[in-house]
Design an enzyme around this catalytic site. Structure first.
Site, PDB file in Angstrom:
ATOM      1  N   ASP A   1       0.841  -1.207   0.000  1.00  0.00           N
ATOM      2  CA  ASP A   1       0.000   0.000   0.000  1.00  0.00           C
ATOM      3  C   ASP A   1       0.871   1.251   0.000  1.00  0.00           C
ATOM      4  OD1 ASP A   1       0.885  -0.235   2.597  1.00  0.00           O
ATOM      5  OD2 ASP A   1      -1.069   0.105   3.532  1.00  0.00           O
ATOM      6  N   SER A   2       2.200   1.070   0.022  1.00  0.00           N
ATOM      7  CA  SER A   2       3.117   2.193  -0.216  1.00  0.00           C
ATOM      8  C   SER A   2       2.855   2.803  -1.589  1.00  0.00           C
ATOM      9  CB  SER A   2       4.568   1.728  -0.108  1.00  0.00           C
ATOM     10  OG  SER A   2       4.785   0.587  -0.914  1.00  0.00           O
TER      11      SER A   2
ATOM     12  N   GLU B   1      -1.176  -5.536   8.550  1.00  0.00           N
ATOM     13  CA  GLU B   1      -0.351  -4.908   9.584  1.00  0.00           C
ATOM     14  C   GLU B   1      -0.950  -5.164  10.967  1.00  0.00           C
ATOM     15  OE1 GLU B   1       0.461  -0.765   8.909  1.00  0.00           O
ATOM     16  OE2 GLU B   1       1.178  -1.131   6.873  1.00  0.00           O
TER      17      GLU B   1
ATOM     18  N   LYS C   1      -1.362  -9.242   2.882  1.00  0.00           N
ATOM     19  CA  LYS C   1      -0.550  -8.822   4.037  1.00  0.00           C
ATOM     20  C   LYS C   1      -1.390  -7.916   4.930  1.00  0.00           C
ATOM     21  CE  LYS C   1       3.193  -5.992   3.704  1.00  0.00           C
ATOM     22  NZ  LYS C   1       2.763  -4.805   4.491  1.00  0.00           N
TER      23      LYS C   1
ATOM     24  N   ASP D   1      -1.164  -6.007  -0.186  1.00  0.00           N
ATOM     25  CA  ASP D   1      -1.483  -5.392   1.106  1.00  0.00           C
ATOM     26  C   ASP D   1      -2.973  -5.157   1.254  1.00  0.00           C
ATOM     27  OD1 ASP D   1       0.764  -5.089   2.658  1.00  0.00           O
ATOM     28  OD2 ASP D   1       1.267  -3.094   1.896  1.00  0.00           O
TER      29      ASP D   1
ATOM     30  N   GLU E   1       9.388  -4.415  10.131  1.00  0.00           N
ATOM     31  CA  GLU E   1       9.841  -3.141   9.560  1.00  0.00           C
ATOM     32  C   GLU E   1      10.345  -2.185  10.633  1.00  0.00           C
ATOM     33  OE1 GLU E   1       6.994  -1.189   6.993  1.00  0.00           O
ATOM     34  OE2 GLU E   1       8.292   0.576   6.768  1.00  0.00           O
TER      35      GLU E   1
HETATM   36  O1  KIV Z   1       3.583  -1.091   1.626  1.00  0.00           O
HETATM   37  C1  KIV Z   1       4.720  -1.574   1.503  1.00  0.00           C
HETATM   38  O2  KIV Z   1       5.420  -1.364   0.508  1.00  0.00           O
HETATM   39  C2  KIV Z   1       5.212  -2.424   2.580  1.00  0.00           C
HETATM   40  C3  KIV Z   1       6.659  -2.773   2.544  1.00  0.00           C
HETATM   41  C4  KIV Z   1       7.482  -1.593   2.830  1.00  0.00           C
HETATM   42  C5  KIV Z   1       6.974  -3.911   3.429  1.00  0.00           C
HETATM   43  O3  KIV Z   1       4.492  -2.776   3.450  1.00  0.00           O
END
Ligand code: KIV
Length: 289
Positions: A66-67, A137, A135, A105, A204
């Protein structure tokens, strides 16, 4: 949102020949045996078809992080990222890859309310993107959700330590675990995520000692970012490691300086357009003969 398909006969998305079988969840999980990972897991982020094609041969896992909120959309954080964005970019990355396991994510607000909410969001992401895992968090608080999903056909990658979706609670993106109690909490979070059934996890932005403790404590592979070389694998945001941004966190190693190279290619193009040296006869359609 309906599933998007690309006409591969007429677009640049024509896939390369598909050699072999895509990396599976069990094959990632079993990389770590009795606390040891012989072959570290290589993960990079990807958000687009073409980047996925380029990274795929080199990676065990591609993460549609989600970056993308900041990297692709210029958003101030990952908070505004939507399930629709994750589905669209996840599908593009799946179309551009054939070897790596693709994990997507789950964005902020799509899973925290209840395990049922998480299941509905994750199922939609998997159906619309074709990814093999999601994924999530969070640590102990997310354990019941991870348990619920992983017992219902949804492989989960955990994410502990610095969790960017919690930026408003944490007050920033600084390294976590400088104080003893927080360090212990991160290790407890990692344990809870592993016990709940995640098949691997990202750790992280933590002090080296914590990353090492986590990697030694949990039986599943631990993939570090701003963590330590003791992890069972590493992940970076691809645009960071390619040098596409002027500012990157200290833990990023730049393997290229694409920002400078793209700028100078654009400058050369602009000069040639203005001086009418592009297009040249080589790039011009003329009668054969
Ligand atoms: O959103 C993302 O890119 C991430 C990575 C930095 C692990 O969660």
């Amino acid at each position: 949102m309906s599933k998007v398909t690309i006409d591969t006969g007429t677009s640049r998305a024509t896939p390369s020949p598909v050699p072999g079988k895509r990396t599976t969840v069990p094959s990632i999980r079993t990389r770590k045996q009795d606390g040891t990972t012989q072959q570290p897991i290589v993960m990079l982020t990807a958000y687009t078809m073409r980047m996925a094609q380029l990274l795929d041969p080199h990676c065990d896992m591609l993460l549609v992080g989600d970056s993308l909120g900041q990297v692709i959309y210029g958003l101030p954080s990952t908070i505004p990222v939507t399930v629709e964005m994750m589905c669209a970019h996840g599908a593009a990355v799946v179309r551009g890859s054939w070897h790596a396991l693709v994990a997507v994510d789950m964005p902020f607000g799509s899973y925290e309310e209840s395990p049922e909410q998480a299941f509905a969001s994750a199922a939609r992401i998997m159906k619309e993107s074709g990814c093999a895992a999601v994924k999530i968090e969070g640590g102990e608080a997310m354990a019941p959700t991870i348990d619920f999903l992983s017992h219902r056909g949804i492989p989960v990658v955990g994410h502990v330590g610095l969790t960017p979706q919690a930026v408003n609670v944490l007050g920033g993106y600084g390294v976590r675990g400088r104080e003893g109690p927080e360090a212990q909490k991160i290790v407890a979070d990692a344990r809870a995520v592993a016990d709940a059934g995640a098949f691997c996890m990202v750790v992280e932005g933590v002090m080296e000692e914590i990353a090492t403790k986590v990697a030694q404590t949990v039986p599943i592979p631990v993939i570090g970012i701003g963590a330590s070389a003791e992890c069972d694998g590493q992940v970076l945001v691809t645009e960071d490691m390619l040098g596409l941004f002027e500012r990157t966190p200290r833990f990023v190693k730049r393997y290229d300086d694409l920002a400078t190279r793209i700028g100078s290619a654009a400058q050369t193009y602009a000069d040639e357009v203005r001086s009418r040296t592009f297009p040249s006869p080589d790039q011009t359609y003329r009668p054969k003969g």
